[in-house]
Structures are given as C-alpha cells and as structure tokens.
Design a protein around this motif. Structure first.
Motif, mmCIF file in Angstrom:
data_model
loop_
_atom_site.group_PDB
_atom_site.id
_atom_site.type_symbol
_atom_site.label_atom_id
_atom_site.label_comp_id
_atom_site.label_asym_id
_atom_site.label_seq_id
_atom_site.Cartn_x
_atom_site.Cartn_y
_atom_site.Cartn_z
ATOM 1 N N SER A 1 3.800 10.005 -7.312
ATOM 2 C CA SER A 1 4.720 10.345 -8.397
ATOM 3 C C SER A 1 3.970 10.498 -9.717
ATOM 4 O O SER A 1 4.308 11.365 -10.530
ATOM 5 N N SER A 2 2.917 9.717 -9.924
ATOM 6 C CA SER A 2 2.114 9.856 -11.144
ATOM 7 C C SER A 2 1.389 11.194 -11.161
ATOM 8 O O SER A 2 1.319 11.864 -12.195
ATOM 9 N N ARG B 1 0.831 -1.190 0.000
ATOM 10 C CA ARG B 1 0.000 0.000 0.000
ATOM 11 C C ARG B 1 0.874 1.252 0.000
ATOM 12 O O ARG B 1 0.585 2.230 -0.671
ATOM 13 N N GLY B 2 1.995 1.203 0.724
ATOM 14 C CA GLY B 2 2.912 2.345 0.741
ATOM 15 C C GLY B 2 3.546 2.579 -0.617
ATOM 16 O O GLY B 2 3.668 3.700 -1.086
ATOM 17 N N SER B 3 3.953 1.493 -1.279
ATOM 18 C CA SER B 3 4.547 1.656 -2.600
ATOM 19 C C SER B 3 3.490 2.109 -3.604
ATOM 20 O O SER B 3 3.770 2.885 -4.505
ATOM 21 N N PHE B 4 2.238 1.652 -3.430
ATOM 22 C CA PHE B 4 1.163 2.098 -4.300
ATOM 23 C C PHE B 4 0.929 3.591 -4.136
ATOM 24 O O PHE B 4 0.748 4.315 -5.110
ATOM 25 N N SER B 5 0.968 4.058 -2.888
ATOM 26 C CA SER B 5 0.757 5.498 -2.669
ATOM 27 C C SER B 5 1.930 6.304 -3.219
ATOM 28 O O SER B 5 1.746 7.400 -3.729
ATOM 29 N N MET C 1 0.996 16.703 -13.215
ATOM 30 C CA MET C 1 1.002 18.137 -12.949
ATOM 31 C C MET C 1 2.115 18.828 -13.738
ATOM 32 O O MET C 1 1.933 19.936 -14.253
ATOM 33 N N ALA C 2 3.272 18.167 -13.844
ATOM 34 C CA ALA C 2 4.368 18.728 -14.626
ATOM 35 C C ALA C 2 3.993 18.814 -16.096
ATOM 36 O O ALA C 2 4.330 19.785 -16.781
ATOM 37 N N LEU C 3 3.279 17.809 -16.600
ATOM 38 C CA LEU C 3 2.840 17.850 -17.996
ATOM 39 C C LEU C 3 1.816 18.944 -18.232
ATOM 40 O O LEU C 3 1.787 19.571 -19.285
#
Length: 171
Positions: A26-27, A17-21, A32-34
């Motif tokens: 990051s996604s 769950r932590g890696s999913f978050s 947002m950068a795009l």
C-alpha cells in the motif's frame, strides 16, 4: 510440545509478515500515485455559461467599430462581426445582423437625422428607429496581431429607453 509452540510462533510470524507486506504494497501504491502528479485525480472542466444580466435589454444592434489603433489594415467591420457572433452566442440576446444595421444607419443619417450620429440622444433615436433595446458603438484603441495577440476595445451601450440606468463598466 515443542513442535506445537514452534507452530504457533511460526503462524504469528507469518501474520506479522503478511501485514508488513500489505503495508509495504500500500505504501508503494501510494508513492506511485504521488509520482503520477495531478493526473491521478481527474480534473473536471466546465465551460462557463454566460447569460444576459439585463433582462430589459434583449434585442441589440451593433454599429461598425471604428479603428483608432496604429494598425491601418485592421477592419472595424470584421471586429464588429466577431463581436456580433460572440454576443449572439450568449443566451438572452437577439442581435440584428451587421449589414442591416449599416444600411439602416445610412438611411437614418441621410433621410431622418440629416447629419451623422454624434450624441447619445441620436443613438437613442436610432435605437427606436431600428426597434431595438440598445445600440452598441465601439472603437478599437489598440491592436497587435503578433504573439501574443492583443486587442483593446471601448464599447458604449446606448439604451433606447432614456429611463434605463447607465450600464456599469464591466458588463
């Protein structure tokens, strides 16, 4: 033992769950950068550096430009002064002031040549008289002051040294 197995399963679930978050965060940041467009990546602008491509021609004189356009209010002297300012800003050129050139041209035509300057040989003699490497003679062929402003000019460079090769168009 059931409690120990549940504890291990719970820890594995939290890790996933932590890696999913982290992936989700990051996604979202990537999206947002795009969405910010090119402003996110800095754009470096450099002012172009111009220099004299002909080292054998460094000292030049500019004759008053002739107005051959349909606009009668355009001053050829003001255009030649603007050309003088731009050429003086280029590294490698030394430009004789326009007033000095006009006075010397009047003296040269009346006292030395005894006629108007018309041929390329006359321009070469005048360049030698001034002590410059080249004389520029120009004409304004088209002018429109309204948006977008437009000016079309033809500029001839006459080298004092007759052994110099002709200066190609585009320089």
């Amino acid at each position: 033992m059931a409690n120990g197995c549940e504890h291990v399963v719970w820890n594995i679930f939290l890790d996933r769950r932590g890696s999913f978050s982290r992936i989700l965060r990051s996604s979202v940041l990537f999206l947002m950068a795009l969405l910010t467009g090119c402003n996110f990546i800095p754009e470096f602008k450099r002012k172009p550096q111009y220099h004299n491509p002909f080292p054998q021609i460094s000292k030049v004189a500019i004759l008053p430009f002739r107005n051959q356009s349909q606009e009668p209010t355009l001053s050829g002297a003001r255009v030649s002064m603007a050309y003088y300012n731009e050429l003086q800003a280029i590294r490698g050129f030394e430009v004789i002031p326009c007033g000095v050139v006009e006075n010397q041209m009047a003296y040269f035509e009346t006292q030395i040549l005894r006629r108007p300057i018309t041929t390329s040989m006359d321009f070469q003699q005048f360049a030698k008289h001034l002590g410059v490497d080249a004389v520029l003679q120009g004409a304004i062929t088209d002018y429109d002051a309204y948006y977008p402003p437009r000016i079309t000019m033809k500029v001839n460079w006459y080298a004092a040294n007759p052994g110099f090769h002709p200066i190609p168009v585009g320089y």
